[in-house]
Design a protein around this motif. Structure first.
Motif, PDB file in Angstrom:
ATOM      1  N   PHE A 163       1.488 -12.230   0.948  1.00 28.60           N
ATOM      2  CA  PHE A 163       2.376 -13.370   0.694  1.00 28.60           C
ATOM      3  C   PHE A 163       1.831 -14.346  -0.359  1.00 28.60           C
ATOM      4  N   ASN A 164       0.738 -13.950  -1.009  1.00 28.28           N
ATOM      5  CA  ASN A 164       0.286 -14.747  -2.157  1.00 28.28           C
ATOM      6  C   ASN A 164       1.221 -14.550  -3.347  1.00 28.28           C
ATOM      7  N   MET A 165       1.944 -13.438  -3.284  1.00 31.28           N
ATOM      8  CA  MET A 165       3.042 -13.128  -4.210  1.00 31.28           C
ATOM      9  C   MET A 165       2.649 -12.762  -5.643  1.00 31.28           C
ATOM     10  N   ARG A 166       1.621 -13.351  -6.201  1.00 32.50           N
ATOM     11  CA  ARG A 166       1.349 -13.105  -7.622  1.00 32.50           C
ATOM     12  C   ARG A 166       0.137 -12.222  -7.867  1.00 32.50           C
ATOM     13  N   ASP A 167      -0.449 -11.698  -6.779  1.00 32.86           N
ATOM     14  CA  ASP A 167      -1.628 -10.836  -6.941  1.00 32.86           C
ATOM     15  C   ASP A 167      -1.229  -9.462  -7.485  1.00 32.86           C
ATOM     16  N   GLU A 168      -2.175  -8.840  -8.167  1.00 30.84           N
ATOM     17  CA  GLU A 168      -1.980  -7.440  -8.569  1.00 30.84           C
ATOM     18  C   GLU A 168      -1.903  -6.581  -7.311  1.00 30.84           C
ATOM     19  N   PHE A 169      -1.228  -5.435  -7.424  1.00 30.29           N
ATOM     20  CA  PHE A 169      -1.035  -4.561  -6.264  1.00 30.29           C
ATOM     21  C   PHE A 169      -2.373  -4.094  -5.692  1.00 30.29           C
ATOM     22  N   ASP A 170      -2.499  -4.192  -4.364  1.00 28.66           N
ATOM     23  CA  ASP A 170      -3.730  -3.801  -3.665  1.00 28.66           C
ATOM     24  C   ASP A 170      -3.338  -2.872  -2.516  1.00 28.66           C
ATOM     25  N   GLN A 171      -3.574  -1.583  -2.726  1.00 32.68           N
ATOM     26  CA  GLN A 171      -3.105  -0.517  -1.834  1.00 32.68           C
ATOM     27  C   GLN A 171      -3.643  -0.621  -0.399  1.00 32.68           C
ATOM     28  N   LEU A 172      -2.736  -0.548   0.584  1.00 37.91           N
ATOM     29  CA  LEU A 172      -3.158  -0.431   1.990  1.00 37.91           C
ATOM     30  C   LEU A 172      -3.659   0.985   2.245  1.00 37.91           C
ATOM     31  N   PRO A 173      -4.705   1.162   3.064  1.00 37.19           N
ATOM     32  CA  PRO A 173      -5.138   2.518   3.405  1.00 37.19           C
ATOM     33  C   PRO A 173      -4.214   3.164   4.438  1.00 37.19           C
ATOM     34  N   GLY A 174      -4.265   4.495   4.533  1.00 36.92           N
ATOM     35  CA  GLY A 174      -3.513   5.218   5.556  1.00 36.92           C
ATOM     36  C   GLY A 174      -2.039   5.355   5.234  1.00 36.92           C
ATOM     37  N   ALA A 175      -1.283   5.884   6.210  1.00 36.25           N
ATOM     38  CA  ALA A 175       0.146   6.146   6.007  1.00 36.25           C
ATOM     39  C   ALA A 175       0.926   4.862   5.722  1.00 36.25           C
ATOM     40  N   GLU A 176       0.441   3.734   6.229  1.00 37.11           N
ATOM     41  CA  GLU A 176       1.104   2.444   5.956  1.00 37.11           C
ATOM     42  C   GLU A 176       1.208   2.175   4.461  1.00 37.11           C
ATOM     43  N   GLY A 177       0.297   2.733   3.692  1.00 31.55           N
ATOM     44  CA  GLY A 177       0.283   2.532   2.247  1.00 31.55           C
ATOM     45  C   GLY A 177       1.425   3.205   1.519  1.00 31.55           C
ATOM     46  N   TRP A 178       2.316   3.872   2.263  1.00 34.85           N
ATOM     47  CA  TRP A 178       3.510   4.479   1.657  1.00 34.85           C
ATOM     48  C   TRP A 178       4.770   3.660   1.951  1.00 34.85           C
ATOM     49  N   GLN A 179       4.632   2.567   2.709  1.00 29.49           N
ATOM     50  CA  GLN A 179       5.793   1.730   3.004  1.00 29.49           C
ATOM     51  C   GLN A 179       6.236   0.998   1.740  1.00 29.49           C
ATOM     52  N   LEU A 180       7.499   0.632   1.696  1.00 35.18           N
ATOM     53  CA  LEU A 180       7.990  -0.193   0.595  1.00 35.18           C
ATOM     54  C   LEU A 180       8.487  -1.543   1.097  1.00 35.18           C
ATOM     55  N   SER A 181       9.224  -1.485   2.210  1.00 38.37           N
ATOM     56  CA  SER A 181       9.964  -2.676   2.625  1.00 38.37           C
ATOM     57  C   SER A 181       9.550  -3.148   4.009  1.00 38.37           C
ATOM     58  N   ASN A 182       9.881  -4.420   4.280  1.00 40.07           N
ATOM     59  CA  ASN A 182       9.599  -4.940   5.613  1.00 40.07           C
ATOM     60  C   ASN A 182      10.440  -4.199   6.657  1.00 40.07           C
ATOM     61  N   THR A 198       5.610   2.366  -4.751  1.00 44.65           N
ATOM     62  CA  THR A 198       5.046   1.283  -3.946  1.00 44.65           C
ATOM     63  C   THR A 198       6.018   0.115  -3.834  1.00 44.65           C
ATOM     64  N   GLY A 199       5.752  -0.721  -2.849  1.00 40.47           N
ATOM     65  CA  GLY A 199       6.525  -1.942  -2.635  1.00 40.47           C
ATOM     66  C   GLY A 199       5.635  -2.931  -1.909  1.00 40.47           C
ATOM     67  N   TRP A 200       6.144  -4.101  -1.593  1.00 43.97           N
ATOM     68  CA  TRP A 200       5.257  -5.150  -1.084  1.00 43.97           C
ATOM     69  C   TRP A 200       4.694  -4.845   0.291  1.00 43.97           C
ATOM     70  N   TRP A 201       5.320  -3.945   1.039  1.00 43.25           N
ATOM     71  CA  TRP A 201       4.783  -3.647   2.384  1.00 43.25           C
ATOM     72  C   TRP A 201       3.681  -2.577   2.348  1.00 43.25           C
ATOM     73  N   SER A 202       3.402  -2.022   1.178  1.00 35.18           N
ATOM     74  CA  SER A 202       2.233  -1.134   1.061  1.00 35.18           C
ATOM     75  C   SER A 202       1.047  -1.888   0.467  1.00 35.18           C
ATOM     76  N   HIS A 203       1.242  -3.192   0.257  1.00 32.85           N
ATOM     77  CA  HIS A 203       0.199  -4.061  -0.314  1.00 32.85           C
ATOM     78  C   HIS A 203      -0.643  -4.672   0.808  1.00 32.85           C
ATOM     79  N   ASN A 204      -1.911  -4.916   0.528  1.00 35.32           N
ATOM     80  CA  ASN A 204      -2.863  -5.569   1.438  1.00 35.32           C
ATOM     81  C   ASN A 204      -2.202  -6.702   2.244  1.00 35.32           C
ATOM     82  N   LYS A 205      -2.275  -6.570   3.586  1.00 35.81           N
ATOM     83  CA  LYS A 205      -1.623  -7.562   4.467  1.00 35.81           C
ATOM     84  C   LYS A 205      -2.188  -8.971   4.285  1.00 35.81           C
TER      85      LYS A 205
END
Length: 422
Positions: free
Chosen positions: A285-304, A274-281
């Motif tokens: 940018f809150n930056m300090r939240d625990e990882f929150d998985q995006l649903p679907g194929a987008e949830g496999w992204q790592l980078s912007n 995982t990476g920040w681009w698979s985290h809840n949109k």
């Protein structure tokens, strides 16, 4: 189709009647030093550049110049959600739902990311099945996954081979392998269209067969995306990956596509990197939240998303969306059928086509063996103004791409081949 005719007049007439012929003028066609257009038959290796690509990239360069960091939200096509502009049109091209699609990374990187999730070996079930003449990168990737998990890469790799004296793969043989070793196979990973022979596999049949034995199923659709109707969602495959620089005309080394079936869309238990681009949109940018998985194929992204590469993909996908994959494959079948018809006039003692003759079992590529020929024949074709592709030991691959190849291209190609052979 048996109503093809010989002679240049027929090719000219077919081009005049072809509603898609206008699109050839929307591509940059390479030229010889004397200014004549070359006959370009390697869209299966690198697709040509659409003329509108420059404007799409220039728009992003302009917004970057004028807006700087504000372009992420204020650009004409805001950069933050840029990959989302591609999902819908890419989904149409590969026969998927937008939630199942993401454009990211490059092809082999995506294959590794998918295997993190879908190759989960156990003591009993750890083997990987691929086609024996898979694209080398696929073979290297799966071998390295076997080694990474502590298995012998020769013992753990099962090859689906053609029968003695044949090039094409037989589904009965695949069934036999699964009957004998299905319980030991964790992953089946097949090239959707084989790069060498041009054989287009029945993805649904392979998936149903593999799932029956409890295997995960993935496809490398590098030679299928933009070339054939893949119908990935209906195939039921767990995942698929593809590049965009062949039939999707996005430029050398451009980004790749990824499909993850929607049944996995909300499964947060699936192992993945995982990476920040698979985290809840909403909270990314809150930056300090625990990882929150995006649903679907987008949830496999790592980078912007890399915007300049995505702009080139957007330019091509907009054209695909305008035409539709169905219309493109209809033309492709006619064009490739005409090519096959002309090649057969040269006689079976001269030419052998190893690609399936059934139009539903191939895309636009024909792999041609010229009896007793070596690479000098390919070199002579190149000198005669034909850009084709040589593969050892004795195959010339030609792909009449429906977006920018014409009936006249094919007529003149075969005439040049005839002259060289004589």
């Amino acid at each position: 189709m048996s109503n093809y005719k010989l002679g240049l007049d027929y090719a000219i007439e077919e081009d005049q009647n072809d509603t898609l012929s206008i699109y050839k003028t929307q591509f940059h066609i390479p030229k010889s030093p004397d200014g004549n257009e070359l006959i370009y038959m390697t869209g299966n290796s690198l697709g040509l550049q659409p003329k509108q690509t420059k404007a799409y990239i220039n728009q992003e360069l302009k917004d970057w110049a004028n807006l700087g960091v504000e372009g992420h939200t204020e650009a004409k096509n805001p950069w933050l959600p840029y990959h989302e502009f591609l999902n819908k049109n890419m989904a149409k091209v590969v026969g998927a739902k937008p939630i199942e699609i993401v454009v990211m990374n490059t092809l082999t990187a995506n294959l590794h990311f998918m295997m993190v999730s879908f190759y989960r070996p156990t003591k009993k079930r750890y083997k990987i099945l691929i086609e024996s003449d898979a694209f080398p990168s696929d073979k290297y990737a799966v071998e390295s996954q076997l080694r990474y998990h502590g298995y012998d890469d020769k013992e753990g790799l099962i090859l689906w081979k053609p029968r003695e004296g044949q090039e094409l793969l037989n589904y009965d043989d695949l069934e036999d392998i699964l009957k004998k070793q299905g319980e030991e196979i964790a992953l089946i990973m097949i090239g959707g269209v084989n790069y060498y022979t041009g054989q287009f596999f029945d993805l649904k049949r392979i998936t149903e067969l593999g799932h029956k034995y409890g295997c995960m199923i993935g496809f490398d659709c590098a030679h299928g995306a933009g070339n054939v109707e893949l119908n990935l969602h209906d195939s039921g495959a767990d995942f698929a990956v593809w590049c965009t620089y062949k039939y999707l005309n996005s430029g050398p080394g451009s980004l790749a596509g990824c499909f993850v079936h929607e049944r996995h869309a909300h499964n947060k238990a699936l192992n993945r990197f995982t990476g920040w681009w698979s985290h809840n949109k909403e909270t990314r940018f809150n930056m300090r939240d625990e990882f929150d998985q995006l649903p679907g194929a987008e949830g496999w992204q790592l980078s912007n998303p890399p915007i300049l590469s995505m702009a080139a993909i957007k330019a091509s996908l907009d054209m695909f969306n305008e035409i539709g994959i169905k219309s493109l494959t209809e033309k492709s079948k006619k064009l490739t059928g005409y090519f096959e018809f002309l090649l057969k006039q040269l006689g079976e003692d001269t030419i052998r086509i190893i690609t399936p003759s059934n139009p539903n079992e191939r895309g636009c590529q024909l792999s041609i063996q010229v009896i007793n020929a070596d690479k000098t024949l390919h070199n002579k074709l190149t000198e005669a103004g034909v850009i084709s592709d040589w593969r050892e030991p004795d195959v010339i691959r030609c792909a009449p791409t429906p977006l920018y190849n014409s009936y006249q291209d094919i007529y003149y190609l075969v005439e040049k081949l005839k002259t060289i052979l004589n």
